[in-house]
Write a protein that holds these residues in place. Structure first.
Motif, short mmCIF file in Angstrom:
data_model
loop_
_atom_site.label_atom_id
_atom_site.label_comp_id
_atom_site.label_asym_id
_atom_site.label_seq_id
_atom_site.Cartn_x
_atom_site.Cartn_y
_atom_site.Cartn_z
N LYS A 193 0.91 -1.44 -0.43
CA LYS A 193 0.34 0.15 0.39
C LYS A 193 1.30 0.96 -0.02
O LYS A 193 1.57 1.68 1.28
N VAL A 194 0.61 2.09 -0.56
CA VAL A 194 1.21 3.08 -1.18
C VAL A 194 -0.21 4.86 -0.62
O VAL A 194 -1.07 4.76 -1.54
N GLN A 195 0.48 5.19 0.00
CA GLN A 195 -0.49 6.65 0.68
C GLN A 195 -0.19 7.76 1.03
O GLN A 195 1.55 8.48 1.38
N VAL A 196 -0.20 8.62 0.13
CA VAL A 196 -0.24 9.69 0.55
C VAL A 196 -1.12 11.38 0.88
O VAL A 196 -2.64 10.81 -0.10
N LYS A 197 -1.04 12.82 1.19
CA LYS A 197 -2.19 12.83 1.62
C LYS A 197 -1.35 14.47 0.92
O LYS A 197 -0.27 14.98 1.44
N GLY A 242 -2.67 -2.95 -10.30
CA GLY A 242 -2.73 -2.31 -8.54
C GLY A 242 -4.43 -1.50 -8.36
O GLY A 242 -5.10 -1.16 -9.35
N ASN A 243 -5.15 -1.46 -7.27
CA ASN A 243 -6.27 -0.80 -6.91
C ASN A 243 -5.68 0.66 -6.46
O ASN A 243 -5.54 0.70 -5.19
N LEU A 244 -6.50 1.52 -7.47
CA LEU A 244 -6.20 2.98 -6.85
C LEU A 244 -7.21 3.46 -6.45
O LEU A 244 -8.84 3.82 -7.23
N SER A 245 -7.60 4.70 -4.91
CA SER A 245 -8.52 5.28 -4.46
C SER A 245 -8.26 6.35 -4.46
O SER A 245 -7.04 7.22 -4.17
N VAL A 246 -9.07 6.96 -4.73
CA VAL A 246 -8.18 9.34 -4.71
C VAL A 246 -9.57 9.19 -3.69
O VAL A 246 -10.64 9.69 -4.38
N TYR A 247 -9.34 10.78 -3.27
CA TYR A 247 -10.07 11.69 -2.63
C TYR A 247 -9.91 12.95 -2.96
O TYR A 247 -8.82 13.14 -2.41
N GLY A 297 1.64 11.14 -6.21
CA GLY A 297 1.69 9.47 -5.75
C GLY A 297 2.63 8.93 -5.93
O GLY A 297 3.14 7.95 -5.94
N MET A 298 2.65 9.31 -7.24
CA MET A 298 3.60 8.71 -8.57
C MET A 298 5.00 9.21 -8.05
O MET A 298 5.89 7.40 -8.11
N GLN A 299 5.43 9.64 -7.23
CA GLN A 299 7.26 10.37 -6.48
C GLN A 299 6.62 8.89 -5.24
O GLN A 299 8.06 8.99 -5.23
N GLN A 300 5.61 9.19 -4.67
CA GLN A 300 6.05 8.03 -3.77
C GLN A 300 6.08 6.42 -3.96
O GLN A 300 6.26 5.67 -3.76
N ILE A 301 5.08 6.42 -5.28
CA ILE A 301 5.11 5.00 -5.40
C ILE A 301 6.36 4.60 -5.59
O ILE A 301 7.15 2.96 -5.15
N PHE A 302 8.11 5.33 -6.55
CA PHE A 302 9.24 5.10 -6.02
C PHE A 302 9.79 5.75 -5.86
O PHE A 302 10.83 5.05 -5.82
N ASN A 333 7.70 -0.82 -2.98
CA ASN A 333 6.44 -0.52 -3.25
C ASN A 333 6.69 -1.42 -4.51
O ASN A 333 4.62 -1.24 -4.40
N PHE A 334 6.57 -1.56 -5.80
CA PHE A 334 6.43 -2.48 -5.91
C PHE A 334 7.20 -3.01 -7.61
O PHE A 334 8.64 -3.62 -6.98
N SER A 335 6.85 -3.92 -8.28
CA SER A 335 8.23 -4.20 -9.28
C SER A 335 7.62 -4.18 -10.65
O SER A 335 6.60 -4.12 -11.46
N ILE A 336 8.31 -3.92 -11.47
CA ILE A 336 8.02 -3.75 -12.76
C ILE A 336 8.20 -5.20 -13.48
O ILE A 336 9.65 -5.64 -13.53
N TYR A 337 7.74 -5.53 -14.16
CA TYR A 337 7.81 -6.89 -15.16
C TYR A 337 7.39 -6.15 -16.75
O TYR A 337 6.38 -6.02 -16.93
N GLN A 338 8.17 -7.12 -17.46
CA GLN A 338 8.79 -7.31 -18.86
C GLN A 338 8.22 -8.86 -19.52
O GLN A 338 9.73 -9.76 -18.41
N TYR A 339 7.40 -9.29 -19.67
CA TYR A 339 7.69 -10.33 -20.96
C TYR A 339 8.69 -10.67 -21.86
O TYR A 339 9.03 -9.46 -22.85
N ASN A 340 9.51 -11.64 -21.71
CA ASN A 340 10.45 -12.31 -22.57
C ASN A 340 10.08 -13.14 -23.14
O ASN A 340 11.20 -14.13 -23.47
N LYS A 341 10.11 -12.58 -24.73
CA LYS A 341 10.00 -13.61 -25.75
C LYS A 341 11.04 -14.60 -25.96
O LYS A 341 10.49 -15.77 -26.07
#
Length: 306
Positions: free
Chosen positions: A142-146, A260-265, A275-280, A285-293
């Motif tokens: 979970k990543v949260q920013v206020k 992911g499931n994003l909730s914003v108020y 929010g983007m800054q906090q994710i990274f 907080n994250f992984s990056i996936y790319q299929y390698n044929k």
């Protein structure tokens, strides 16, 4: 993470040009969209500038994020303003790689939503790029920013979902929208929702040299609790949907496809940036996936992009 991510990257089939005025500058801008090579991403090119005129569509290049999203080159004063609606249409059409040539600093507002951009892109269609697969941003924690009264929270999920709540004075009030399970579904539900403002804010913007290109043709305007646009068909979730459209455009600056499931108020461009800054900000907080044929497996890449 098996074969769900075997989706090829896309670009447009051929170049296409269009023109329009900027919402804030009021200046005419001529734009040409051109196909781009795989893994090059979305790039703005200021053709009116001779040097240092390339600005990547990357959240790290955000210069301002109050009334709109503005990007600025690292090595010059080259800027591109109000990118969010065009970027939303690009993302909503599954485009990963694109050159955007423009001869002025501000992207045309057109009708105030992504609808006209969407029509332009669909007129030339998109094509798959062989042997190059899309990259996915997998939210692991979970990543949260206020920010003042606003909240951005994204949690792990098997799909991309957005839950958005806005709270404005009448006639908007509280509006809540939940959309998913994929980006295309979300985008198609919100692409026609125009930008909006309150009449009293227009004078402030104009005093600051903004909103020079605004009109009832490209914005929904509210005055004394009433909507001034005579042809506007009010819907209970319209204004929340426009905020989701902005979110799609802004979050596309990560250059990845979110899982992911994003909730914003009470969202806005600045909250999206934070929010983007906090994710990274943390590898956990994250992984990056790319299929390698070539290797017949999905590679995992951890990238810290704070």
């Amino acid at each position: 993470m098996k074969n769900n991510y075997k989706v090829l990257q896309r670009t447009i089939a051929k170049p296409i040009s269009f023109s329009g005025i900027g919402l804030h500058s009021g200046d005419l801008c001529n734009i040409t969209l051109k196909p781009a090579d795989p893994d090059t991403g979305i790039v703005f090119i200021r053709k009116d500038l001779e040097n240092n005129n390339i600005i990547p569509a990357d959240y790290r290049y955000i210069f301002k994020s109050n009334l709109c999203t503005t990007l600025k080159a690292y090595n010059s004063d080259a800027k591109v303003i109000t990118v969010e609606h065009l970027l939303a249409a690009i993302k909503g059409n599954g485009i990963d790689n694109l050159k955007i040539e423009l001869d002025s600093k501000e992207i045309p507002i057109l009708d105030g939503s992504s609808k006209d951009f969407d029509i332009i892109i669909k007129n030339v269609s998109t094509v798959e790029q062989k042997n190059k697969y899309k990259k996915y941003l997998i939210i692991k924690n979970k990543v949260q920013v206020k920010n003042k009264n606003s909240t951005f929270e994204i949690t792990p999920s098997n799909n991309f979902e957005i839950n958005c709540t806005v709270n404005f004075p009448d006639p908007i009030g509280i509006q809540e929208v939940s959309l998913g399970k994929n980006l295309l579904d979300i985008y198609n539900n919100v692409k026609d929702a125009k930008t909006f403002c309150f009449y009293e804010d227009i004078e402030t913007m104009k005093k600051n040299g903004l909103a020079k290109g605004g009109s009832l043709k490209n914005a929904i305007v509210i005055k004394d609790g009433k909507i001034l646009n005579s042809n506007f068909k009010y819907k209970y979730d319209y204004f929340a949907k426009h905020k989701i459209l902005d979110i799609i455009g802004d979050l596309s600056l990560m250059g990845l496809n979110i899982v992911g499931n994003l909730s914003v108020y009470y969202p806005g461009h600045e909250l999206n940036r934070l929010g983007m800054q906090q994710i990274f900000s943390n590898y956990n907080n994250f992984s990056i996936y790319q299929y390698n044929k070539s290797k017949e497996f999905i590679s995992q890449e951890n990238i810290l992009m704070a």
